[in-house]
Design an enzyme around this catalytic site. Structure first.
Site, PDB file in Angstrom:
ATOM      1  N   GLY A  47     -36.828 -46.051 -53.674  1.00 35.35           N
ATOM      2  CA  GLY A  47     -38.063 -45.811 -54.401  1.00 35.35           C
ATOM      3  C   GLY A  47     -37.739 -45.115 -55.700  1.00 35.35           C
ATOM      4  N   GLN A  52     -38.803 -39.943 -63.234  1.00 36.20           N
ATOM      5  CA  GLN A  52     -37.369 -40.252 -63.238  1.00 36.20           C
ATOM      6  C   GLN A  52     -36.963 -41.130 -64.416  1.00 36.20           C
ATOM      7  OE1 GLN A  52     -37.358 -41.347 -58.806  1.00 36.20           O
ATOM      8  NE2 GLN A  52     -35.297 -40.592 -59.144  1.00 36.20           N
ATOM      9  N   CYS A 100     -30.908 -39.405 -53.946  1.00 38.32           N
ATOM     10  CA  CYS A 100     -31.886 -39.672 -54.991  1.00 38.32           C
ATOM     11  C   CYS A 100     -31.146 -40.194 -56.217  1.00 38.32           C
ATOM     12  CB  CYS A 100     -32.616 -38.365 -55.329  1.00 38.32           C
ATOM     13  SG  CYS A 100     -33.833 -38.519 -56.641  1.00 38.32           S
ATOM     14  N   LEU A 101     -31.748 -41.163 -56.887  1.00 38.33           N
ATOM     15  CA  LEU A 101     -31.118 -41.712 -58.086  1.00 38.33           C
ATOM     16  C   LEU A 101     -30.931 -40.638 -59.161  1.00 38.33           C
ATOM     17  CD1 LEU A 101     -33.069 -45.095 -58.389  1.00 38.33           C
ATOM     18  CD2 LEU A 101     -30.818 -44.700 -57.352  1.00 38.33           C
ATOM     19  N   HIS A 142     -40.920 -38.259 -50.317  1.00 40.50           N
ATOM     20  CA  HIS A 142     -39.868 -37.995 -51.317  1.00 40.50           C
ATOM     21  C   HIS A 142     -40.380 -38.336 -52.720  1.00 40.50           C
ATOM     22  CE1 HIS A 142     -35.503 -38.197 -52.751  1.00 40.50           C
ATOM     23  NE2 HIS A 142     -36.162 -38.813 -53.714  1.00 40.50           N
ATOM     24  N   GLU A 143     -41.044 -39.491 -52.846  1.00 40.81           N
ATOM     25  CA  GLU A 143     -41.504 -39.905 -54.180  1.00 40.81           C
ATOM     26  C   GLU A 143     -42.667 -39.031 -54.663  1.00 40.81           C
ATOM     27  OE1 GLU A 143     -39.499 -41.614 -55.738  1.00 40.81           O
ATOM     28  OE2 GLU A 143     -38.399 -42.461 -54.058  1.00 40.81           O
ATOM     29  N   HIS A 146     -41.522 -35.929 -56.301  1.00 43.20           N
ATOM     30  CA  HIS A 146     -41.106 -36.060 -57.710  1.00 43.20           C
ATOM     31  C   HIS A 146     -42.262 -35.775 -58.662  1.00 43.20           C
ATOM     32  CE1 HIS A 146     -36.969 -37.456 -57.715  1.00 43.20           C
ATOM     33  NE2 HIS A 146     -37.223 -38.375 -56.799  1.00 43.20           N
TER      34      HIS A 146
HETATM   35 NI    NI Z   1     -35.739 -39.364 -55.690  1.00 44.38          NI
END
Ligand code: NI
Length: 163
Positions: A47, A52, A100-101, A142-143, A146
């Site tokens: 995701g 991000q 996480c990216l 998680h998203e 952010h």
């Molecule tokens: Ni993430």
């Protein structure tokens, strides 16, 4: 189609509280969503959230059939979710080693609730809601984190030091 640079931990946009989308169905929103999808797929993410890629709006995308980054993860339906909210439907929590990216080369155990109800809007501004369990719930939580400036290491449960 545009693959955007993913900001890494340290970038101020990742620690900001993002603002809600107020105008739906706009060309800007449409291209933001397409960029999120393209970037997440390119990076094999489970995701991605708008901050991000440097946009502090409450827009997330999650879902995958198979990710080489998490070969053991069960599929999650691909979903674009705008101005998301959720409630927890269980007392049960589970542990999983998240990544996480935006946090390269680092994973650690994060404890999250295993069953939630979530709701929000699609690109056209239609409200929808769904329930999610296990990896699906984890991805949503998680998203959404952010959007509130929270990266998974900030939720990690560290064990006590031992001698
Ligand atoms: Ni993430």
């Amino acid at each position: 189609m545009a693959i955007r640079e993913v900001l890494k931990i340290g970038a101020p946009e990742l620690f900001a509280v993002s603002r809600p989308v107020e105008e739906f169905n706009s060309p800007e929103l449409k291209s933001l969503i397409q960029d999120l999808i393209d970037t997440a797929k390119h990076e094999n993410g489970l995701g991605i959230a708008a901050p991000q890629i440097g946009v502090n709006l409450r827009v997330i995308y999650f879902g995958f059939e198979y990710s080489p980054r998490y070969p053991d993860a069960k599929p999650v339906p691909e979903t674009v979710l705008i101005n998301p909210e959720f409630e927890v439907l269980t007392d049960e929590q589970s542990d999983y080693e998240e990544g996480c990216l935006s946090v390269p080369n680092y994973r650690t155990m994060v404890t999250r609730y295993t069953h939630i109800r979530y709701w929000g809007y699609d690109q056209q501004g239609n409200r929808f809601e769904s329930q999610a369990r296990d990896m699906h719930a984890r991805a949503v939580l998680h998203e959404i984190d952010h959007l509130d400036g929270i990266l998974f290491p900030m939720r990690a449960a560290f064990t006590r030091m031992s001698k």
